[in-house]
Design an enzyme around this catalytic site. Structure first.
Site, PDB file in Angstrom:
ATOM      1  N   GLU A  95       0.828  -1.209   0.000  1.00 25.93           N
ATOM      2  CA  GLU A  95       0.000   0.000   0.000  1.00 25.93           C
ATOM      3  C   GLU A  95       0.864   1.261   0.000  1.00 25.93           C
ATOM      4  OE1 GLU A  95      -2.270  -3.269   2.150  1.00 25.93           O
ATOM      5  OE2 GLU A  95      -0.236  -2.464   2.174  1.00 25.93           O
ATOM      6  N   LEU A 153       0.527  -6.909 -10.675  1.00 29.28           N
ATOM      7  CA  LEU A 153       0.827  -5.880 -11.668  1.00 29.28           C
ATOM      8  C   LEU A 153       2.315  -5.588 -11.800  1.00 29.28           C
ATOM      9  CD1 LEU A 153      -2.083  -3.351 -11.077  1.00 29.28           C
ATOM     10  CD2 LEU A 153      -1.795  -4.953 -12.969  1.00 29.28           C
TER      11      LEU A 153
END
Length: 424
Positions: A58, A336
């Site tokens: 995050e 990703l």
């Protein structure tokens, strides 16, 4: 359960919380430090904006957003909080003393109130899913604007919230902005009682990943140093102890077809590094450890990626990647990063944390789901044996990342408008 009962229950759990931190401290020395911050006893300075970025993943996604907000609001002071030492290290690395940094206190009412009383923010930005009832309640009580940025809500998490409506619904309704990654997540928030005007579909910040050309060049040079430029290399990234043996079993099969293939095994947490090393050697593989600067000679079969902050570069050294936390009941980690490096990506069946992103990559042909060691070995070997299929998967992975960029600018505009309105 309502918030009052939740708070009482949390106080009853206080001894277990301490025991948990002691246990983590035994496994990871970084957990032995800064306990005062975790219990709201740190001394902090007033600030304008608090950003809670949880852990390393995050934090890495949040850093470009925080930098953009700071550049646009140079007169404002920022505090960035995390809950893990790995997240903390990324904050310090990215900002140094340009922001105030500490661990977010555990959600005890006294700790949260003291934290907010000291920092006095006008806006609190929470990344992804880190919602705590007392933090939200007391922040709203102090008239602090609340943002859930880069929000993700899996079907599994939504079901947990739905099972405790008296606790979760009031908390969710107190958020001023919810900036969701996908339309499906937007619909889940609405079903939980959130007003649609609170929700904005922006996409995921993780698509806005910028690959540093120097990191790419370093990756190429590193692979050349390993003498593996023309031999297969694959990465198993963010893997957990329950997956180590599965990954190694797959690599054993890969070595039958490609005897000079190299596996880079990168555990998710630092406290797992030594366990991974023991598991690799007990399985009979020739091991090199990245942290010890071991030479990766032609006979090394497994390189242990036991360093922090290098995973993206290590993906760049490889041809294909498996993303961990998906062959156990972990929910998975971000696929990703290898996709942005142009790697065909593989995950296990338990990828609900990134379900929509995984589906996008899979539908495009850049990702495949595998059931276990045999399945993983077969798809790895198949891609190396079929250059056309490999190039198709690589191009597809890159295309998905490129086509979905733009979340950073969308989320920045919405958050920045709220920050400016909160400052009036």
């Amino acid at each position: 359960m309502n918030r009052t009962l939740y708070s009482l229950f949390l106080y009853l759990l206080f001894p277990l919380v301490v025991m948990y931190l002691v246990f983590r401290a035994i496994k990871s020395p970084d957990y032995r430090r800064r306990w005062s911050e975790r219990f709201g006893l740190a001394t902090l300075q007033p600030t304008d904006v608090v950003v809670h970025s949880v852990s390393m993943g995050e934090t890495l996604a949040a850093i470009p957003l925080i930098k953009k907000l700071m550049a646009q609001n140079p007169q404002m002071k920022f505090t960035v909080t995390t809950t893990s030492p790995t997240g903390s290290a990324e904050v310090i690395k990215a900002f140094g003393d340009k922001v105030q940094h500490c661990y977010l206190p555990i959600d005890f009412a006294y700790a949260v109130k003291r934290f907010l009383r000291q920092t006095q923010p006008k806006c609190l930005i929470i990344m992804e899913t880190e919602l705590w009832p007392n933090l939200i309640h007391f922040a709203k009580h102090d008239k602090i604007s609340l943002v859930l940025a880069n929000a993700r809500l899996s079907q599994k998490s939504a079901a947990k919230y739905a099972s405790k409506p008296r606790l979760s619904t009031p908390m969710l309704k107190q958020l001023d902005l919810i900036l969701v990654q996908t339309q499906a997540e937007s619909e889940r928030f609405v079903r939980l009682g959130v007003e649609s005007q609170q929700i904005h579909f922006c996409g995921s910040l993780k698509f806005d990943l910028t690959i540093d050309p120097q990191k790419q060049q370093l990756a190429v040079q590193t692979r050349e140093q390993w003498l593996r430029s023309h031999h297969p290399v694959w990465v198993a990234g963010s893997v957990h102890p329950g997956e180590f043996n599965i990954i190694l079993a797959a690599h054993k099969q890969v070595l039958v077809d490609f005897p000079e293939a190299l596996l880079i095994l990168a555990p998710r947490h630092p406290e797992q590094f030594n366990l991974a090393a023991i598991t690799i050697t007990q399985a009979g593989f020739k091991l090199a450890r990245r942290s010890m600067h071991d030479e990766v000679t032609h006979d090394v079969q497994v390189l242990l990626g036991d360093t922090m902050g290098e995973l993206l570069m290590l993906y760049g050294t490889a041809d294909q990647a498996f993303v961990g936390g998906t062959l156990i009941e972990g929910g998975g980690h971000n696929p990703l990063e290898p996709a942005a490096m142009g790697l065909p990506v593989f995950v296990g069946p338990n990828h609900w944390n990134f379900a929509e992103i995984t589906e996008l990559l899979a539908n495009a042909g850049g990702l495949q789901c595998v059931a276990g060691a045999d399945d993983l070995a077969q798809v790895l070997i198949a891609k190396w044996n079929n250059n056309h299929a490999y190039q198709q998967a690589s191009t597809a992975a890159l295309s998905v990342v490129k086509q979905n960029r733009g979340a950073l600018s969308k989320q920045f505009l919405l958050i920045n408008s709220l920050i400016k309105a909160s400052a009036l």
